[in-house]
Motif scaffolding. Structure first.
Motif, short mmCIF file in Angstrom:
data_model
loop_
_atom_site.label_atom_id
_atom_site.label_comp_id
_atom_site.label_asym_id
_atom_site.label_seq_id
_atom_site.Cartn_x
_atom_site.Cartn_y
_atom_site.Cartn_z
N LEU A 1 0.84 -1.21 0.00
CA LEU A 1 0.00 0.00 0.00
C LEU A 1 0.87 1.25 0.00
CD1 LEU A 1 -2.50 -1.07 2.80
CD2 LEU A 1 -2.73 -1.43 0.33
N ILE A 2 0.31 2.31 -0.55
CA ILE A 2 0.97 3.62 -0.47
C ILE A 2 0.51 4.28 0.83
CG2 ILE A 2 0.97 5.95 -1.50
CD1 ILE A 2 0.75 4.53 -4.24
N VAL A 3 1.37 5.06 1.46
CA VAL A 3 0.96 5.82 2.64
C VAL A 3 1.01 7.31 2.33
CG1 VAL A 3 1.52 6.42 5.02
CG2 VAL A 3 1.71 4.05 4.28
N LEU A 4 -0.12 7.97 2.56
CA LEU A 4 -0.17 9.42 2.44
C LEU A 4 -0.05 9.96 3.86
CD1 LEU A 4 -3.35 9.30 0.23
CD2 LEU A 4 -1.11 9.98 -0.61
N ALA A 5 1.03 10.66 4.15
CA ALA A 5 1.25 11.15 5.51
C ALA A 5 1.05 12.65 5.56
CB ALA A 5 2.65 10.77 5.98
N SER B 1 8.02 7.78 6.49
CA SER B 1 8.92 7.53 5.35
C SER B 1 10.36 7.31 5.79
CB SER B 1 8.84 8.68 4.35
OG SER B 1 8.88 9.92 5.00
N SER B 2 10.66 7.60 7.07
CA SER B 2 12.02 7.37 7.55
C SER B 2 12.24 5.90 7.92
CB SER B 2 12.33 8.27 8.75
OG SER B 2 11.53 7.89 9.86
N LEU B 3 11.18 5.10 7.93
CA LEU B 3 11.32 3.68 8.29
C LEU B 3 11.78 2.87 7.07
CD1 LEU B 3 8.10 3.24 10.46
CD2 LEU B 3 10.45 3.54 11.23
N PRO B 4 12.49 1.76 7.32
CA PRO B 4 13.01 0.96 6.20
C PRO B 4 11.90 0.51 5.26
CG PRO B 4 13.75 0.09 8.34
CD PRO B 4 12.83 1.22 8.63
N GLY B 5 12.13 0.64 3.97
CA GLY B 5 11.17 0.18 2.97
C GLY B 5 9.98 1.11 2.78
N MET B 6 9.95 2.25 3.48
CA MET B 6 8.76 3.10 3.43
C MET B 6 8.93 4.31 2.51
SD MET B 6 6.38 1.67 4.94
CE MET B 6 5.16 2.97 4.90
N LYS B 7 10.16 4.73 2.27
CA LYS B 7 10.34 5.96 1.48
C LYS B 7 9.72 5.81 0.10
CE LYS B 7 13.60 9.09 -0.54
NZ LYS B 7 14.95 9.31 -1.04
N GLU B 8 9.89 4.62 -0.51
CA GLU B 8 9.41 4.42 -1.88
C GLU B 8 7.90 4.30 -1.96
OE1 GLU B 8 11.62 2.51 -0.25
OE2 GLU B 8 11.40 0.37 -0.72
N ARG B 9 7.22 4.14 -0.79
CA ARG B 9 5.76 4.00 -0.84
C ARG B 9 5.03 5.09 -0.04
NH1 ARG B 9 3.92 -0.68 -0.45
NH2 ARG B 9 5.79 -1.92 -0.73
N THR B 10 5.79 6.12 0.36
CA THR B 10 5.16 7.18 1.18
C THR B 10 5.15 8.52 0.44
OG1 THR B 10 5.95 6.11 3.20
CG2 THR B 10 5.27 8.42 3.38
N ALA C 1 9.77 9.86 -7.26
CA ALA C 1 9.78 10.75 -8.42
C ALA C 1 8.60 10.49 -9.36
CB ALA C 1 11.10 10.59 -9.17
N ASP C 2 8.22 9.20 -9.54
CA ASP C 2 7.11 8.94 -10.48
C ASP C 2 5.80 9.53 -9.97
OD1 ASP C 2 7.13 7.07 -8.40
OD2 ASP C 2 6.06 5.56 -9.58
N ILE C 3 5.59 9.46 -8.67
CA ILE C 3 4.36 10.02 -8.11
C ILE C 3 4.39 11.55 -8.15
CG2 ILE C 3 2.92 10.22 -6.04
CD1 ILE C 3 3.69 7.40 -5.30
N ILE C 4 5.52 12.13 -7.76
CA ILE C 4 5.63 13.60 -7.77
C ILE C 4 5.43 14.11 -9.20
CG2 ILE C 4 7.21 15.56 -7.43
CD1 ILE C 4 6.19 14.38 -4.79
N ASP C 5 5.99 13.38 -10.18
CA ASP C 5 5.86 13.80 -11.57
C ASP C 5 4.39 13.76 -12.02
OD1 ASP C 5 7.20 14.64 -13.97
OD2 ASP C 5 6.59 12.71 -14.83
#
Lengths: 162, 402
Positions: free
Chosen positions: B210-214, B232-241, B265-269
């Motif tokens: 799942l993606i997390v919107l924080a 997003s600072s937790l392991p494995g979370m940056k790419e899905r947050t 980057a893909d989401i921000i884009d």
């Protein structure tokens, strides 16, 4: 939490806070707050409580001046003896040793212009060791100790927002 | 979704709906009705606001003025001024321990509200479910619906200090779940999540992809711990947050409308595409103000944070003394007392209190059904206002008992 520091911060902002007020704000017991204030007082950290006000709104015509004083330092003690001597005058409200062009900066309060001028001429400049003085009469106060005088900023807010 | 016949000329053969039905069927914010009620009364002490009572620190306003004097009146890059994005990424790295690339992983928006809207629209395919926690900010469910997603609320409870229960969260996950939307420190409960609770949410996000919107808009206003950590600072979370933040609350800049998002980057884009075609860019004057906030607004923010903390202590103690149990909120600037001892519903309590004592609080139900039994009282108002309001609330509760 450094309790003493927190309490000093609160009292610096509002000296009228009671021990109960302080307790409520810091989420501690009233007894603990009272104990800490008493200790700060007896240790001489808190030297007094007083109101601050905007003198320009008062009818009295007191005059305040900031006076820069140049001194000739003395062997054994530097500026201390003369600074203490100057501090003894009741017209002198504060005395600071400063860096820069002068040595002392004084805040002096008198009944009127003449009163302050006489003090400078007859009491201050004749002290042994005082080399020169430069008097700045205060014309208007805009801000003191973090408080704006006659603050006219206001903020319009909606009364309910998400 | 119900189709509403909102065309006055509905007797025509081919019925055309005048309004978009997925929008027309949205309820209006419960806060709006209440606001109308408050507006009609005079001399109201309002604990109903959701913004700081401080004016934006002068150094920030001064920089905005200077930028106008200098002639900064043009568009900026769609993503926002690069200098501001660099400052934001530096700030996020220093305070939240996550590094983002200013060129590709950061976008400046018109308030965090726009950032959240862009994020939801960028990731939601029709029918995707997005889980969020209630009671919550009023925009979440409508924004998901407007993106043709399905909002799935999970209730948070007083016995968990309004933190999200991982078991409840897991139960809400289905094969259609796309994302979890988190808002801690939380409006309206003031709840925060500790590291352990964040890890539990992160585990669920990784397990179900799942993606997390924080939504971190209140993060700096944390009172009992360090700043609220970023998931997003937790392991494995940056790419899905998607890390969502802004300047409104901590820097008292609500009217400047500057927020931002940091994420993959893909989401921000993809977010940038929507922003580019709808908003173009955030106003340059406000972006310049935001730059100054990051450069030198820190001490002013700390003064405001400390003041909120002191007011929080006062308001919470007084609610409890009034006989309305109130947890100590660890963040944001809201107290969320339990008004059930009065026997009134949230709406009744708020309406009666307004009518009889001229004090405005917001009914908990404005933030979701599970807010029933609670009201939200904002302590971003002067200490005198808080003390007077609570005096009146105490009298109000005492009158009810008679």
């Amino acid at each position: 939490m450094d309790l003493e520091k927190e309490i000093l911060r609160l009292l610096a902002e509002d000296g009228r806070l009671t021990a109960a007020d302080i307790a409520e704000r810091l989420n501690i017991s009233a007894a603990a707050a009272a104990r800490c204030v008493a200790k700060l007082e007896s240790d001489g950290v808190i030297v007094g409580y007083r109101a601050m006000f905007d003198e320009t709104l008062l009818p009295e015509n007191a005059v305040k001046a900031i006076i820069e004083v140049k001194l000739k330092p003395e062997r054994d003690g530097g500026f201390d003896r003369i600074a203490k001597k100057i501090s003894k005058f009741s017209k002198v409200e504060s005395v600071y040793l400063v860096s820069g062009g002068s040595d002392l900066v004084l805040e002096v309060k008198g009944e009127d212009l003449k009163d302050v001028a006489e003090f400078v001429a007859e009491k201050l400049s004749i002290i042994d060791g005082v080399v020169s003085t430069s008097t700045h009469f205060l014309l208007k106060k805009y801000k003191e100790l973090g408080k704006m005088m006659q603050d006219d900023e206001y903020k319009e807010r909606l009364s309910v927002t998400p | 979704m119900t189709n509403i016949k909102n065309d006055s000329q509905s007797h025509h053969k081919t019925e055309k709906l005048r309004l978009a039905s997925h929008v027309a069927s949205l309820p209006k914010s419960g806060i709006r009705d209440f606001f109308e009620l408050v507006r009609q009364m005079e001399e109201v002490i309002s604990l109903g606001v959701g913004e700081p009572d401080f004016i934006t620190p002068w150094t920030i306003r001064e920089n905005a003025i200077y930028s106008l004097e200098r002639g900064d009146t043009s568009y900026t890059s769609n993503l926002g001024l690069l200098s501001l994005r660099r400052a934001i990424c530096r700030y996020v790295a220093e305070n939240y321990s996550v590094r983002y690339e200013p060129e590709t992983e950061c976008i400046v928006t018109v308030g965090v509200s726009e950032a959240l809207d862009l994020a939801i629209r960028a990731i939601t395919n029709p029918g995707d479910e997005i889980i969020y926690h209630e009671p919550c900010y009023v925009s979440y469910a409508p924004e998901i619906t407007m993106a043709f997603g399905v909002p799935v609320p999970v209730s948070t409870k007083a016995e968990n200090a309004f933190a999200i229960d991982p078991a409840d969260l897991e139960k809400a996950v289905t094969p259609k779940t796309k994302a979890i939307l988190l808002n801690f420190p939380c409006n309206p409960t003031g709840a925060v999540l500790n590291m352990e609770q964040l890890k539990a949410v992160a585990d669920i996000a990784v397990k179900h992809d799942l993606i997390v919107l924080a939504d971190m808009i209140y993060a700096e206003l944390s009172y009992d711990e360090e700043i609220m950590p970023a998931i997003s600072s937790l392991p494995g979370m940056k790419e899905r947050t998607i890390f969502l933040h802004g300047f409104s609350k901590a820097f008292a800049m609500t009217g400047f409308r500057i927020g931002y998002a940091c994420g993959p980057a893909d989401i921000i884009d993809t977010m940038m595409k929507i922003h580019q075609y709808t908003m173009l860019c955030a106003p340059i004057t406000a972006q310049r103000a935001a730059e100054e906030a990051l450069k030198s607004g820190g001490p002013d923010m700390e003064v405001m944070r400390r003041e909120y903390m002191i007011r929080r202590n006062v308001i919470v103690r007084n609610f409890n003394e009034a006989g309305l149990p109130c947890l100590m909120p660890h963040g944001a600037f809201y107290a969320f007392p339990d008004i059930r001892p009065t026997g009134l519903s949230s709406m009744e309590f708020a309406t009666l209190l307004l009518r009889e004592k001229h004090v405005a609080v917001v009914p908990g139900t404005a933030f979701g059904k599970c807010g029933e039994g609670y009201v939200r009282a904002c302590y971003a108002t002067s200490m005198e206002g808080i003390c007077e309001a609570l005096k009146r609330i105490k009298a109000f509760v005492a009158d009810l008992k008679k």
